[in-house]
Design a protein around this motif. Structure first.
Motif, PDB file in Angstrom:
ATOM      1  N   ALA A 194      43.341  44.024  21.588  1.00 29.25           N
ATOM      2  CA  ALA A 194      44.266  42.992  22.059  1.00 29.25           C
ATOM      3  C   ALA A 194      45.521  43.604  22.665  1.00 29.25           C
ATOM      4  O   ALA A 194      46.176  42.995  23.520  1.00 29.25           O
ATOM      5  N   SER A 195      45.854  44.831  22.250  1.00 32.67           N
ATOM      6  CA  SER A 195      47.041  45.518  22.758  1.00 32.67           C
ATOM      7  C   SER A 195      46.773  46.292  24.043  1.00 32.67           C
ATOM      8  O   SER A 195      47.689  46.912  24.592  1.00 32.67           O
TER       9      SER A 195
ATOM     10  N   ASP B  71      50.904  33.715  27.457  1.00 36.14           N
ATOM     11  CA  ASP B  71      51.821  34.849  27.513  1.00 36.14           C
ATOM     12  C   ASP B  71      51.920  35.320  28.963  1.00 36.14           C
ATOM     13  O   ASP B  71      51.018  35.989  29.476  1.00 36.14           O
ATOM     14  N   GLU B  72      53.023  35.006  29.622  1.00 37.29           N
ATOM     15  CA  GLU B  72      53.165  35.335  31.041  1.00 37.29           C
ATOM     16  C   GLU B  72      53.170  36.837  31.286  1.00 37.29           C
ATOM     17  O   GLU B  72      52.686  37.304  32.321  1.00 37.29           O
ATOM     18  N   ALA B  73      53.705  37.617  30.350  1.00 41.73           N
ATOM     19  CA  ALA B  73      53.729  39.073  30.513  1.00 41.73           C
ATOM     20  C   ALA B  73      52.315  39.652  30.491  1.00 41.73           C
ATOM     21  O   ALA B  73      52.069  40.717  31.063  1.00 41.73           O
ATOM     22  N   TRP B  74      51.387  38.967  29.838  1.00 43.09           N
ATOM     23  CA  TRP B  74      49.986  39.406  29.814  1.00 43.09           C
ATOM     24  C   TRP B  74      49.221  38.821  30.999  1.00 43.09           C
ATOM     25  O   TRP B  74      48.428  39.510  31.654  1.00 43.09           O
ATOM     26  N   LEU B  75      49.452  37.566  31.301  1.00 42.15           N
ATOM     27  CA  LEU B  75      48.689  36.868  32.336  1.00 42.15           C
ATOM     28  C   LEU B  75      48.939  37.421  33.738  1.00 42.15           C
ATOM     29  O   LEU B  75      48.009  37.520  34.543  1.00 42.15           O
TER      30      LEU B  75
ATOM     31  N   PHE C 247      47.037  40.680  34.392  1.00 40.16           N
ATOM     32  CA  PHE C 247      45.609  40.373  34.287  1.00 40.16           C
ATOM     33  C   PHE C 247      45.135  39.695  35.567  1.00 40.16           C
ATOM     34  O   PHE C 247      44.138  40.105  36.173  1.00 40.16           O
TER      35      PHE C 247
ATOM     36  N   LEU D 270      41.640  35.847  21.560  1.00 41.98           N
ATOM     37  CA  LEU D 270      41.555  36.344  22.933  1.00 41.98           C
ATOM     38  C   LEU D 270      40.126  36.754  23.292  1.00 41.98           C
ATOM     39  O   LEU D 270      39.522  37.620  22.664  1.00 41.98           O
TER      40      LEU D 270
ATOM     41  N   LEU E 111      42.916  32.088  25.065  1.00 39.98           N
ATOM     42  CA  LEU E 111      44.170  32.800  24.812  1.00 39.98           C
ATOM     43  C   LEU E 111      44.837  32.288  23.544  1.00 39.98           C
ATOM     44  O   LEU E 111      44.850  31.076  23.300  1.00 39.98           O
TER      45      LEU E 111
ATOM     46  N   ASN F 252      46.090  47.411  27.927  1.00 39.71           N
ATOM     47  CA  ASN F 252      46.696  47.057  29.206  1.00 39.71           C
ATOM     48  C   ASN F 252      45.922  45.883  29.821  1.00 39.71           C
ATOM     49  O   ASN F 252      44.732  46.007  30.094  1.00 39.71           O
ATOM     50  N   PRO F 253      46.567  44.728  30.039  1.00 37.38           N
ATOM     51  CA  PRO F 253      45.829  43.562  30.558  1.00 37.38           C
ATOM     52  C   PRO F 253      45.236  43.785  31.936  1.00 37.38           C
ATOM     53  O   PRO F 253      44.206  43.188  32.275  1.00 37.38           O
TER      54      PRO F 253
END
Length: 322
Positions: A56-57, A95-99, A102, A127, A91, A59-60
């Protein structure tokens, strides 16, 4: 945080130029597409789950590449031309920082292969993501696992083993000090779908499969479907200089090349009379191809090193036995 429809509008809409065969894509209950005449449609669905296929951690951007490239690899193994994809994304939260990374990587890769996102779903939960890709195959032919014949030569694309080494590093941070550990970790996620190779093989190869569970396991799919056996010269298995430095031993690197899953290279068989034609055709693809053995009668499965028998008790990857 954006809701589902905000997510679609912000991250998925207007990211691609519409293909002419897509009449309706995102934003309705169904997509509407039209296939050209004289083709069949190849479909493949894969699910990637956090904790099984990636951390899960992770890099997206790497996760997006792995998710789409692994599906494209299935099309490559059939000799198909990519056309459409749907994405179901689960999801824990928006999470915008992940999306953002990605989706940026997903569309970059999709656009490169002229693959259009035509629909899917989003939901809250652990996830994971499920993709369905669709591509075109000429009406009269396709690469399948069932066409290998005794005497055919066995080939693989690229280099094998890096993905397994990268997974080792992901699962054991103490290995990060080994040579090229971080590069191999990246290679676990970043593969190259062999679309052009698959298309070039269509008129020539007798069988093909993509290497997702390890060469030794995936080759057996061809053998079982075709009713044949195989002889593999392990000295011919291609692996990278980085893997050799990481392993520190040629035997271990070779075993990694045999068993490494999620490589997404191709293993294919070629009739003897087509060998030179195939090698010439693939020379124009810019992809390394290596002959590693030959198809034998059913019941035969042997590993040897330049004729010397090798007795290794090794298997490919099985998600339910890992």
């Amino acid at each position: 945080m954006p809701g589902e429809f905000d997510f679609i509008q912000r991250y998925l809409s207007d990211r691609q130029v519409n293909r002419k065969d897509v009449h309706l894509s995102l934003g309705d209950d169904c997509a509407i597409v039209k296939a050209p005449e004289n083709v069949r449609i190849a479909l493949s669905t894969d699910t990637l789950v956090a904790g099984t296929h990636f951390l899960a951690s992770a890099n997206p951007a790497w996760v997006a590449h792995k998710a789409l490239a692994s599906n494209l690899s299935d099309l490559a193994a059939m000799g198909a031309t990519p056309a459409w994809v749907s994405l179901a994304l689960t999801l824990p939260e928006m999470d915008e920082a992940w999306l953002a990374p990605f989706c940026d990587t997903f569309f970059e890769l999709a656009n490169y292969y002229h693959l259009q996102l035509i629909g899917g779903d989003t939901t809250r939960g652990p996830l994971s993501m499920t993709l369905t890709v669709q591509g075109f195959i000429p009406e009269s032919t396709a690469l399948m696992r069932s066409g290998a014949k005794v005497g055919d030569w066995i080939f693989v694309t690229g280099e094998l083993g890096d993905s397994k080494a990268g997974l080792d590093v992901i699962l054991d941070s103490a290995l990060r000090t080994k040579p090229f550990a971080l590069e191999l970790e990246k290679r676990h996620y970043i593969s190259t779908p062999r679309i052009v190779v698959g298309q070039a093989l269509l008129p020539h190869a007798s069988a093909a499969v993509d290497i997702s569970d390890g060469l030794i396991a995936d080759l057996r799919h061809i053998l079982n479907c075709s009713g044949v056996g195989a002889s593999i010269d392990v000295s011919q298995l291609p692996y990278s200089s980085e893997l050799l430095a990481y392993c520190g031993d040629e035997t271990l690197a070779t075993q990694y090349a045999l068993t490494s899953g999620e490589e997404y290279e191709l293993c294919f068989t070629v009739p003897a009379e087509q060998r030179s034609t195939v090698e010439n055709a693939l020379a124009h693809t810019g992809t390394k191809v290596t002959c590693i053995g030959q198809i034998r009668p059913q019941g035969v499965f042997e590993l040897h090193n330049k004729g010397q028998a090798v007795d290794w008790q090794i298997n490919g990857y099985d998600h339910f036995k890992a």
